[in-house]
Design an enzyme around this catalytic site. Structure first.
Site, short mmCIF file in Angstrom:
data_model
loop_
_atom_site.label_atom_id
_atom_site.label_comp_id
_atom_site.label_asym_id
_atom_site.label_seq_id
_atom_site.Cartn_x
_atom_site.Cartn_y
_atom_site.Cartn_z
N GLU A 1 -3.09 -15.03 -1.18
CA GLU A 1 -4.40 -15.24 -0.57
C GLU A 1 -4.59 -16.70 -0.15
O GLU A 1 -4.19 -17.63 -0.85
CB GLU A 1 -5.51 -14.85 -1.55
CG GLU A 1 -5.59 -13.36 -1.82
CD GLU A 1 -6.72 -13.00 -2.77
OE1 GLU A 1 -7.19 -11.86 -2.71
OE2 GLU A 1 -7.12 -13.86 -3.58
N GLU B 1 -12.51 -15.88 -5.45
CA GLU B 1 -12.42 -16.19 -4.03
C GLU B 1 -13.35 -17.30 -3.59
O GLU B 1 -13.16 -17.85 -2.49
CB GLU B 1 -12.72 -14.93 -3.20
CG GLU B 1 -11.70 -13.82 -3.40
CD GLU B 1 -11.81 -12.71 -2.37
OE1 GLU B 1 -12.76 -12.75 -1.55
OE2 GLU B 1 -10.95 -11.82 -2.38
N GLU C 1 -1.09 -13.35 -5.02
CA GLU C 1 -1.38 -12.29 -4.07
C GLU C 1 -1.28 -12.79 -2.63
O GLU C 1 -1.60 -12.06 -1.70
CB GLU C 1 -2.78 -11.73 -4.33
CG GLU C 1 -2.94 -11.06 -5.69
CD GLU C 1 -4.33 -10.52 -5.92
OE1 GLU C 1 -5.09 -10.37 -4.94
OE2 GLU C 1 -4.68 -10.23 -7.08
N ARG D 1 -5.91 -11.40 8.23
CA ARG D 1 -5.95 -9.96 7.94
C ARG D 1 -4.90 -9.22 8.78
O ARG D 1 -4.77 -9.43 9.99
CB ARG D 1 -7.34 -9.39 8.23
CG ARG D 1 -8.39 -9.76 7.19
CD ARG D 1 -7.97 -9.36 5.81
NE ARG D 1 -9.09 -9.24 4.89
CZ ARG D 1 -8.93 -9.00 3.59
NH1 ARG D 1 -7.72 -8.86 3.08
NH2 ARG D 1 -9.98 -8.89 2.80
N PHE E 1 0.86 -1.18 0.00
CA PHE E 1 0.00 0.00 0.00
C PHE E 1 0.90 1.23 0.00
O PHE E 1 2.13 1.11 0.00
CB PHE E 1 -0.93 0.01 1.22
CG PHE E 1 -1.98 -1.07 1.19
CD1 PHE E 1 -3.06 -0.98 0.33
CD2 PHE E 1 -1.88 -2.18 2.01
CE1 PHE E 1 -4.03 -1.96 0.29
CE2 PHE E 1 -2.85 -3.18 1.98
CZ PHE E 1 -3.92 -3.06 1.12
N PRO F 1 -13.02 7.19 6.98
CA PRO F 1 -12.77 8.47 6.30
C PRO F 1 -11.76 9.36 6.98
O PRO F 1 -11.26 10.32 6.37
CB PRO F 1 -14.16 9.13 6.28
CG PRO F 1 -14.88 8.52 7.44
CD PRO F 1 -14.39 7.12 7.52
N GLY F 2 -11.41 9.09 8.23
CA GLY F 2 -10.47 9.96 8.92
C GLY F 2 -9.05 9.89 8.39
O GLY F 2 -8.28 10.84 8.57
N ALA G 1 -14.48 -9.89 -1.25
CA ALA G 1 -14.08 -8.49 -1.46
C ALA G 1 -12.85 -8.41 -2.36
O ALA G 1 -12.08 -9.37 -2.47
CB ALA G 1 -13.78 -7.82 -0.12
#
Length: 275
Positions: free
Chosen positions: A233, A184, A231, A146, A96, A202-203, A164
């Protein structure tokens, strides 16, 4: 181009853009313009090699920004209007990304805020979809490891979730939901019912979710082990009745907002879907 940039700076930015995107440059259209702007944020902050490694995520982010520009307008929200934003500084580019923003914004009393320095965790738009069989009155959940719970110190960092995944550039949220269901869980989805679209955090996080319930045939034996190996997974399916789903939610074992929201929506709409 940065306003007031000299010829040398302009040439350097153009060279950086070519080095990252190749001689063809960005694609035509709004996503291409958004992609070029995102790539140019890296000038002076990210080496070309690192920017190239980040490029798949930037393409997803560019498509997300185009969807954001078409979002709903004002209703109850007033907003205070003006935002004075400086250059965005990419500070991390890995699986990320994290960007640093420096800005001031108009406050509700009409004054301008002090300069704010805020880190933003960059994650592109994504979908969640809960397969529901209205005839058998059952759903398929997935379970996977996760990092969020793990980083928080949760002793059991596996989550029960809806299916997702990220929305690829050029892909609609609905198409992404159908693709992710195949990847998935090996499922072909029927009609999609939109639950909501929203910012889950959203913060500090750019992620925007489109959540669905999908009508689907869920016979015995459909749950299995899936996931994209490239990935990392590792996904296990759980086929459970609607009543068991509500019990699991009430027990607190469902610990993520998209699935909680979707289960509550399904409680409300279940009679209609079964009819």
């Amino acid at each position: 181009m940065v306003q007031g940039a000299g010829p040398a700076q302009t040439a350097a930015r153009a060279e950086y853009l070519r080095a990252v995107l190749g001689p063809g440059g960005p694609p035509d259209g709004a996503e291409g313009l958004a992609l070029a702007a995102l790539v140019l944020r890296g000038v002076g902050h990210l080496p070309v090699e690192l920017a190239i490694r980040r490029l798949p995520g930037l393409r997803v982010e560019a498509a997300s920004r185009v969807r954001a520009a078409a979002a709903a307008g004002r209703g109850l929200r007033e907003g205070a209007g003006e935002v004075e934003a400086g250059a965005v500084e990419p500070s991390h580019a890995g699986f990320f990304a994290v960007d640093v923003h420096r800005l001031r914004h108009r406050r509700f009393d009409g004054s301008l805020s002090a300069e704010l320095v805020r880190e933003v965790f960059v994650a592109g738009d994504a979908v969640t979809v809960l397969p529901y069989d209205p005839v058998r009155d059952r759903v398929l959940l997935i379970e996977q490891f996760r990092m969020g719970p793990f980083g928080r110190g949760d002793p059991l960092p596996w989550q029960l979730e809806a299916i997702a995944g990220r929305i690829d550039p050029g892909e609609t949220p609905e198409a992404a939901a159908r693709r992710e269901a195949m990847e998935e869980a090996g499922l072909v989805l029927g009609r999609l019912e939109k639950v909501a679209e929203y910012y889950p955090t959203p913060g500090a996080v750019t992620e925007y979710l489109y959540s669905y319930v999908a009508l689907c045939d869920l016979p015995d034996g459909v749950a299995g082990l899936f996931g994209a190996a490239d990935e990392g997974e590792d996904i296990k399916g759980h086929l459970i009745s609607f009543d068991r789903l509500v019990e699991v939610m009430a027990s607190g074992e469902i610990g993520n907002a998209p699935l909680l929201l979707t289960v509550l929506w399904l409680q409300r709409e279940r009679a209609r879907l079964r009819g």
